[in-house]
Write a protein that holds these residues in place. Structure first.
Motif, short mmCIF file in Angstrom:
data_model
loop_
_atom_site.label_atom_id
_atom_site.label_comp_id
_atom_site.label_asym_id
_atom_site.label_seq_id
_atom_site.Cartn_x
_atom_site.Cartn_y
_atom_site.Cartn_z
N GLU A 1 0.82 -1.20 0.00
CA GLU A 1 0.00 0.00 0.00
C GLU A 1 0.86 1.26 0.00
N GLU A 2 1.94 1.27 0.80
CA GLU A 2 2.82 2.43 0.86
C GLU A 2 3.52 2.66 -0.48
N ALA A 3 3.97 1.57 -1.09
CA ALA A 3 4.68 1.68 -2.36
C ALA A 3 3.77 2.20 -3.46
N LEU A 4 2.52 1.77 -3.46
CA LEU A 4 1.57 2.15 -4.50
C LEU A 4 0.83 3.44 -4.21
N SER A 5 1.04 4.03 -3.04
CA SER A 5 0.27 5.20 -2.62
C SER A 5 0.44 6.40 -3.55
N GLY A 6 1.57 6.54 -4.18
CA GLY A 6 1.80 7.69 -5.06
C GLY A 6 1.63 7.36 -6.52
N ALA A 7 1.26 6.13 -6.84
CA ALA A 7 1.13 5.73 -8.24
C ALA A 7 -0.10 6.36 -8.87
N PRO A 8 0.01 6.82 -10.12
CA PRO A 8 -1.15 7.40 -10.78
C PRO A 8 -2.22 6.36 -11.10
N ALA A 9 -1.81 5.10 -11.30
CA ALA A 9 -2.78 4.04 -11.59
C ALA A 9 -2.28 2.73 -11.00
#
Length: 103
Positions: free
Chosen positions: A79-87
């Motif tokens: 969740e932390e790693a993907l938190s800034g992903a646009p998609a």
């Protein structure tokens, strides 16, 4: 190669040029003969300075392990790693399709 440095002649430079398939002008032969002679003189000087009691080294200063210790620390959660992903798709970064490949 200790002692008096061997001098290199213009004829020797011309011979090396022929072996190397280089077409050097007379002026170039003179310049390269002088430069190579200077290099041989400097190599002879370095050879004279080298002492038998000095061990060969790859670095002038002794180096100890200069890396930090390899310590395992907790990484990011998904969740932390993907938190800034646009998609995001199926807990992964979603990126545009490339090379026309089908999924």
């Amino acid at each position: 190669m200790a002692g008096e440095p061997k001098s290199i002649s213009r004829d020797e430079v011309a011979h090396l040029a022929r072996l190397s398939r280089l077409d050097l002008t007379a002026d170039e032969l003179d310049v390269y003969a002088a430069q190579l002679d200077s290099i041989l003189t400097h190599v002879a000087q370095v050879t004279e300075v080298a002492a038998d009691d000095v061990p060969p080294t790859a670095h002038p200063a002794e180096l100890a392990n200069v890396l930090r210790p390899d310590v395992v620390v907790p990484g990011l959660t998904t969740e932390e790693a993907l938190s800034g992903a646009p998609a995001v798709e199926q807990d992964r970064f979603a990126v545009p399709q490339i090379l026309g490949e089908e999924q």
